[in-house]
Enzyme design. Structure first.
Site, PDB file in Angstrom:
ATOM      1  N   GLU A 127      28.312  39.918  39.750  1.00 16.44           N
ATOM      2  CA  GLU A 127      29.208  39.362  38.604  1.00 16.44           C
ATOM      3  C   GLU A 127      28.755  38.496  38.682  1.00 16.44           C
ATOM      4  O   GLU A 127      27.849  37.573  38.776  1.00 16.44           O
ATOM      5  CB  GLU A 127      30.807  39.568  39.482  1.00 16.44           C
ATOM      6  CG  GLU A 127      31.688  38.553  38.126  1.00 16.44           C
ATOM      7  CD  GLU A 127      33.521  38.771  38.660  1.00 16.44           C
ATOM      8  OE1 GLU A 127      32.996  39.308  40.239  1.00 16.44           O
ATOM      9  OE2 GLU A 127      34.453  38.277  37.897  1.00 16.44           O
ATOM     10  N   GLY A 267      32.132  33.251  47.900  1.00 10.61           N
ATOM     11  CA  GLY A 267      32.645  33.616  49.273  1.00 10.61           C
ATOM     12  C   GLY A 267      32.320  35.058  48.890  1.00 10.61           C
ATOM     13  O   GLY A 267      31.964  35.563  50.033  1.00 10.61           O
ATOM     14  N   ALA A 268      32.575  36.485  47.862  1.00  4.32           N
ATOM     15  CA  ALA A 268      32.531  37.469  48.100  1.00  4.32           C
ATOM     16  C   ALA A 268      32.825  37.918  46.596  1.00  4.32           C
ATOM     17  O   ALA A 268      32.930  37.511  45.745  1.00  4.32           O
ATOM     18  CB  ALA A 268      33.225  38.320  48.775  1.00  4.32           C
ATOM     19  N   GLU A 270      33.753  41.949  44.967  1.00  4.02           N
ATOM     20  CA  GLU A 270      34.908  42.877  45.195  1.00  4.02           C
ATOM     21  C   GLU A 270      34.123  44.165  44.649  1.00  4.02           C
ATOM     22  O   GLU A 270      35.025  45.708  43.811  1.00  4.02           O
ATOM     23  CB  GLU A 270      36.347  42.841  44.351  1.00  4.02           C
ATOM     24  CG  GLU A 270      35.655  42.549  42.684  1.00  4.02           C
ATOM     25  CD  GLU A 270      35.722  41.246  42.368  1.00  4.02           C
ATOM     26  OE1 GLU A 270      35.230  40.343  43.209  1.00  4.02           O
ATOM     27  OE2 GLU A 270      36.045  41.202  40.789  1.00  4.02           O
ATOM     28  N   ASN A 271      33.005  44.486  44.914  1.00  8.38           N
ATOM     29  CA  ASN A 271      32.357  45.973  43.602  1.00  8.38           C
ATOM     30  C   ASN A 271      32.902  47.262  44.861  1.00  8.38           C
ATOM     31  O   ASN A 271      33.477  47.224  45.519  1.00  8.38           O
ATOM     32  CB  ASN A 271      30.387  46.106  44.252  1.00  8.38           C
ATOM     33  CG  ASN A 271      30.162  45.236  44.589  1.00  8.38           C
ATOM     34  OD1 ASN A 271      30.065  44.068  43.520  1.00  8.38           O
ATOM     35  ND2 ASN A 271      30.031  44.116  45.571  1.00  8.38           N
ATOM     36  N   HIS A 303      41.647  39.096  49.309  1.00  8.55           N
ATOM     37  CA  HIS A 303      41.199  39.225  47.702  1.00  8.55           C
ATOM     38  C   HIS A 303      40.515  40.113  47.254  1.00  8.55           C
ATOM     39  O   HIS A 303      40.565  40.509  46.572  1.00  8.55           O
ATOM     40  CB  HIS A 303      40.733  37.717  48.467  1.00  8.55           C
ATOM     41  CG  HIS A 303      40.578  36.991  46.900  1.00  8.55           C
ATOM     42  ND1 HIS A 303      41.285  36.195  45.997  1.00  8.55           N
ATOM     43  CD2 HIS A 303      39.056  37.643  45.569  1.00  8.55           C
ATOM     44  CE1 HIS A 303      40.532  36.088  44.916  1.00  8.55           C
ATOM     45  NE2 HIS A 303      39.128  37.016  44.881  1.00  8.55           N
ATOM     46  N   GLU A 304      39.742  40.389  47.984  1.00 10.63           N
ATOM     47  CA  GLU A 304      38.323  40.917  47.911  1.00 10.63           C
ATOM     48  C   GLU A 304      39.369  42.935  47.609  1.00 10.63           C
ATOM     49  O   GLU A 304      39.100  43.583  46.954  1.00 10.63           O
ATOM     50  CB  GLU A 304      37.476  41.172  48.575  1.00 10.63           C
ATOM     51  CG  GLU A 304      36.385  39.908  48.295  1.00 10.63           C
ATOM     52  CD  GLU A 304      36.148  39.690  47.173  1.00 10.63           C
ATOM     53  OE1 GLU A 304      35.924  39.832  46.082  1.00 10.63           O
ATOM     54  OE2 GLU A 304      36.191  37.826  47.649  1.00 10.63           O
ATOM     55  N   HIS A 307      41.399  42.642  45.020  1.00 10.94           N
ATOM     56  CA  HIS A 307      40.500  43.204  43.525  1.00 10.94           C
ATOM     57  C   HIS A 307      40.748  44.610  43.194  1.00 10.94           C
ATOM     58  O   HIS A 307      40.387  44.969  42.543  1.00 10.94           O
ATOM     59  CB  HIS A 307      39.812  42.640  43.498  1.00 10.94           C
ATOM     60  CG  HIS A 307      38.936  41.125  43.282  1.00 10.94           C
ATOM     61  ND1 HIS A 307      39.729  40.600  42.078  1.00 10.94           N
ATOM     62  CD2 HIS A 307      38.618  40.004  44.079  1.00 10.94           C
ATOM     63  CE1 HIS A 307      39.591  39.622  42.309  1.00 10.94           C
ATOM     64  NE2 HIS A 307      38.488  39.108  42.528  1.00 10.94           N
ATOM     65  N   GLU A 326      40.650  36.578  38.919  1.00 12.75           N
ATOM     66  CA  GLU A 326      41.100  35.768  39.822  1.00 12.75           C
ATOM     67  C   GLU A 326      42.564  35.138  39.869  1.00 12.75           C
ATOM     68  O   GLU A 326      42.824  34.413  41.201  1.00 12.75           O
ATOM     69  CB  GLU A 326      39.806  35.268  39.609  1.00 12.75           C
ATOM     70  CG  GLU A 326      38.723  35.755  39.390  1.00 12.75           C
ATOM     71  CD  GLU A 326      38.254  36.319  41.055  1.00 12.75           C
ATOM     72  OE1 GLU A 326      38.760  35.848  41.592  1.00 12.75           O
ATOM     73  OE2 GLU A 326      37.233  37.429  40.889  1.00 12.75           O
TER      74      GLU A 326
HETATM   75  N1  TRP Z   1      34.800  37.787  41.690  1.00 15.03           N
HETATM   76  C1  TRP Z   1      34.028  37.484  43.268  1.00 15.03           C
HETATM   77  C2  TRP Z   1      35.437  36.678  44.079  1.00 15.03           C
HETATM   78  O1  TRP Z   1      36.405  36.512  43.885  1.00 15.03           O
HETATM   79  C3  TRP Z   1      33.457  35.919  43.139  1.00 15.03           C
HETATM   80  C4  TRP Z   1      31.557  36.130  42.396  1.00 15.03           C
HETATM   81  C5  TRP Z   1      31.334  36.886  43.266  1.00 15.03           C
HETATM   82  C6  TRP Z   1      31.094  35.413  41.880  1.00 15.03           C
HETATM   83  N2  TRP Z   1      30.482  36.405  43.442  1.00 15.03           N
HETATM   84  C7  TRP Z   1      30.117  35.632  42.366  1.00 15.03           C
HETATM   85  C8  TRP Z   1      31.154  34.650  41.032  1.00 15.03           C
HETATM   86  C9  TRP Z   1      28.667  35.656  41.643  1.00 15.03           C
HETATM   87  C10 TRP Z   1      29.786  34.524  40.039  1.00 15.03           C
HETATM   88  C11 TRP Z   1      28.838  35.001  40.705  1.00 15.03           C
HETATM   89  O2  TRP Z   1      36.311  37.050  44.497  1.00 15.03           O
HETATM   90 ZN    ZN Z   2      37.950  37.339  43.236  1.00 16.57          ZN
END
Ligand code: TRP
Ligand code: ZN
Length: 863
Positions: A127, A267-268, A270-271, A303-304, A307, A326
């Protein structure tokens, strides 16, 4: 990798209004990876299908210098061409099999987008547009495919091979290598693709869903970190149960894995079935993580996990819809965290974060609606506006419809759009259809930027026993949006008797117009207004309430948020007056704080929140022209007076809340928080033993909250214990990068006059590096949050930031670009500082080879 996409003369602007559905779909993709940090070969076999009624060539996105080694269509070598970063194929029929092979170099990937190496392991981040750096593909969230992934790798270096979905095969190969195959049954956009290879240990657990299916849970880290994953696992299981209870959402695969990595841009992530985390949001134990870290771990894990439904099962049609997943998911994690502890304290924390990060964004050159209209680089739109204001917008729907109708709305949304990519409008449609409510005006929250202001004035007509409340709203102009329409604002209100403290009235007003009047009948005693209770709308409220009335509310309001807010408003008014006039009357604040401290019924965590004096930056946000020195002076004076006048109370609070044995529960957390706040007031209030007390707390602490809290107090001062403690902290934790981040941050946040110089020195420390985003943020990000130090009149803070951004941009544009916003505030400073700030932005803009990430933020900051 030095292939950062450089900004062309006229960088391409992507616009929301230009959305067109995909021409070619890719129902399945089979990926094969031969993994090696220096040279990984990737091949993909994709079924491609022309959409009904569509025509044209197949365009596959690439990036980061990706070149095809071979391209075959239906088993035959095929003609192809590159148009920019896109691989273009003219295909004769409506359905084909396309096979492409490429080679990539994970260990040279410093952008941390695509496949990269972190601390000996290989992992992915796709992402928003990272998949195109792994394989040519229609890299857009509305192309959903079923994936299989086969990986081979050296077994000794990479004993664990993970990807999305279920493990469906594996085994040893003869040359010391092994293989594994994974299949994800759920169609997904490529931004949710993930793989991990490494020498990882696993904390295994399980969760039984409400329909009785067993889910195998795994958290993977380095062997030595495994003991620190207990809290994350508990949070994961609690999240899974909570989403079933509150949203009726059950997990859908047999496996849910999390991997913690040390180098991560965010932060993390959600794959699907394989979340990848910045290790700071997984690892926690009492010796290395503060209570705030524990809370953040639980919040991000939730959060993740959430998702999986709000983001994965139902995803975004295009990146302009980012807040669809988000904003909604942040709202869900906020609700979850509130349910785990105190709703009031969680709400206060969330509002503080919104005011610290989102309000300034909404008031500056980078302001954008939660659903932006255009971007150069989507990575720049993972903002507090899209996330946190987005969550406030969902919260307002919850407030307007009530919990029950809101839940009907989310049920309808999930059933209607399961397995598809959709829009913010579709979410609101579902809320409308499920509730029967007309939400057309409400949709302005998606298109209008800027924080609305509400002016409230209450007039008591003693004769008629009536109270007349006038509300006026205005939405400020923001870049590209001059004239705004009035917004829908759910405002919770109450009136309290100034004589008895009794609540006279309470109601929710849904404001729709620029000006509205509300009449309360039968009000014979003088009423005091409580407004935007529980922060029911993300707005700035101005009232004509006197300091005495605010002090009264701070003791009598029955909404804890409003009670907190009354003290904060009182402090803020005092500080703003002090900064403007050089002095202010501190007595009402001292009285309100004294009364709050004396109220034995209050939760210590709530008291701690209430005692926090508004930050220097937040005071600056209230001023037309920010005067960092005047703000520092007046805030110091208020802290000193509070410390001095209440010295015995702080001492008593310190003693009463100091415990020698670590416990992890909301009360113990609140007590730790309050105790260290008391310590800070003892230090500024001139208690002779304050440094010794802090040093004692530092040395005797059996947990990081107390240790870092004491270090923070010492770091602000000049006592000899300061250097001793900083050195001891460094020695104790030199091998723990997450804790070393705290060491850098504590010094960058110091209120001492020599902080700019110290921060420059720390940037030359052997443990400082530009390649690790956490470390970069721990020093540079923290320093820019230190208003007084950053705005040193010499301009050295600005030069330091620009130097750091330029250096980081060559390695990691996305992380570099996130550091820029503080410089964009130049319009709000006096002319000398403004000119110095602008000059640094101009210097950056003139630098050749700038990434489009940095180019976008810098050019918009100057506009
Ligand atoms: N979807 C991720 C989240 O909410 C956001 C995220 C993780 C992201 N890694 C990233 C966004 C790298 C941009 C680039 O929690
Ligand atoms: Zn998110």
């Amino acid at each position: 990798m030095l292939d950062a996409q450089t900004a062309p003369a006229a960088p391409h602007v992507t616009r929301r209004e230009d959305y067109a559905p995909p021409v070619w779909l890719v129902p399945t993709i089979d990926l094969v990876f031969d993994l090696d940090p220096a040279r990984t070969s990737v091949s993909a076999t994709m079924q491609v299908e022309l959409k009904e009624g569509a025509g044209g060539p197949l365009r596959l996105d690439g990036g980061g210098g990706l070149r095809p080694l071979t391209v075959a269509v239906d088993g035959q070598p095929a003609e192809w061409r590159m148009e920019g970063d896109q691989l273009v194929l003219d295909l004769a029929g409506r359905a084909h099999e396309v096979a492409i092979a490429v080679e990539i170099a994970p260990e040279a990937n410093t952008q941390l987008m695509g496949l990269y190496a972190s601390g000996g392991l290989l992992c992915t981040q796709c992402e928003a547009e990272g998949f195109r750096r792994i394989m040519f593909f229609p890299d857009r969230p509305d192309v959903l495919s079923r994936y299989t992934v086969r990986m081979t790798a050296d077994k000794a270096r990479f004993p664990v091979l993970l990807a999305n979905g279920d493990h469906v095969g594996g085994g040893d190969l003869d040359d010391g290598r092994h293989w594994a195959q994974w299949r994800d049954p759920f169609p997904k956009p490529c931004y949710l693709f993930a793989l991990v290879a490494g020498d990882l240990a696993c904390r295994a657990d399980q969760f039984i869903t409400r329909s009785g299916r067993t889910v195998a849970l795994g958290i993977y880290t380095a062997q030595s970190d495994l003991p620190k994953t207990e809290h994350a696992m508990a949070a994961l299981k609690a999240s899974m149960a909570w989403d079933e209870q509150v949203y009726g959402r059950e997990y859908d695969l047999a496996v849910f894995n999390i991997v913690a990595v040390g180098d991560f841009n965010f932060g993390a992530m959600e794959n699907k079935g394989l979340n990848i985390f910045n290790s700071r949001y997984i690892l926690a134990d009492p010796d290395t993580a503060t209570d705030a870290d524990y809370d953040a771990v639980a919040g991000v894990v939730a959060h993740e996990y959430f998702h999986n439904w709000s983001g994965n099962r139902v995803t975004c049609r295009d990146w302009f819809q980012l807040s669809l997943k988000e904003g909604f998911t942040v709202f869900r994690d906020q609700q979850f965290s509130a349910d785990q502890g105190s709703h009031a304290v969680k709400r206060i924390e969330d509002v503080r974060a919104l005011r610290a990060a989102q309000f300034p964004e909404d008031a500056g050159p980078l302001a954008h609606p939660i659903r932006p209209e255009s971007y150069l680089e989507i990575g720049n739109f993972y903002t507090a506006t899209v996330y946190n204001k987005g969550a406030e917008v969902i919260r307002m729907l919850h407030t307007l419809l009530g919990a029950e109708r809101f839940r009907k709305g989310t049920d309808l949304y999930f059933t209607r759009h399961d397995g598809t990519a959709t829009t913010c409008d579709a979410f609101v449609d579902a809320m409308e259809d499920a509730s029967g409510e007309d939400l057309s005006r409400f949709r302005l929250w998606y298109s209008q930027a800027g924080t609305p202001r509400v002016k409230a004035s209450l007039v008591h007509e003693t004769g008629g026993g009536r109270a007349r409340l006038t509300l006026e709203q205005s939405v400020p102009a923001t870049p590209g949006q001059r004239d705004k329409q009035p917004m829908v604002l759910p405002l919770r209100l109450a009136l309290f008797s100034a004589e008895t403290g009794k609540r006279l009235a309470a109601q929710m007003v849904v404001m729709q117009d620029a000006r509205e009047e509300i009449v309360f009948e039968g009000v014979s005693e003088r009423p005091i207004l409580s407004i935007n209770r529980d922060f029911s709308a993300p707005v700035i409220v101005e009232t004509d309430r006197s300091p005495a009335d605010l002090a009264f509310l701070s003791a009598h309001d029955d909404d804890p948020f409003a009670r907190y807010e009354a003290v904060q408003q009182l402090m803020l008014d005092t500080l703003v007056a002090g900064a403007a006039r050089g002095e202010a009357d501190h007595r009402p604040v001292i009285a309100a704080v004294r009364d709050t401290l004396a109220d034995a019924h209050l939760d210590p965590a709530f008291v701690a929140e209430t005692m926090l004096i508004p930050t220097e930056s937040f005071v600056g946000d209230q001023m037309l022209v920010v005067d960092p020195e005047a703000i520092r002076r007046t805030r110091d004076a208020l802290r000193r007076d509070l410390g001095r006048e209440l010295l015995e109370q702080w001492r008593a609070i310190y003693a009463a809340n100091h415990s020698n044995r670590f416990e992890y529960n909301p009360t113990a957390k609140g007590m730790r928080r309050l105790k260290t706040i008391a310590l800070g007031f003892l230090a500024v209030g001139g208690a002779e033993d304050a440094a010794a007390l802090a040093f004692g707390q530092f040395n005797d602490a059996d947990n990081m909250t107390d240790r870092q809290g004491a270090l923070g107090v010492l770091a602000n001062g000049t006592a000899p214990e300061r250097e001793t403690a900083l050195a001891a902290f460094y020695d104790r934790y030199r091998g723990d990068s997450l804790v070393l981040d705290k060491w850098f941050t504590t010094q960058a946040l110091s209120m001492r006059a020599d902080t700019p110089e110290q921060v420059e020195r720390l940037a030359r420390h052997p443990d400082f590096t530009l390649t690790n985003p956490n470390r970069l943020r721990s020093l540079v990000g923290a320093f820019t949050a230190n208003q007084y130090a950053f705005h040193d009149p010499s301009g050295r803070g600005y030069r330091f930031l620009a130097d750091m951004v330029l250096a980081a941009d060559r390695l990691n544009p996305q992380t570099a670009a996130k550091l820029i916003p503080p410089l964009g505030r130049w319009r709000r400073l006096e002319p000398t500082r403004a000119a110095l700030m602008k000059a640094e932005l101009e210097r950056m803009l003139a630098t050749p080879g700038l990434s489009k990430d940095v180019f976008e933020q810098v050019s918009k900051s100057l506009a």
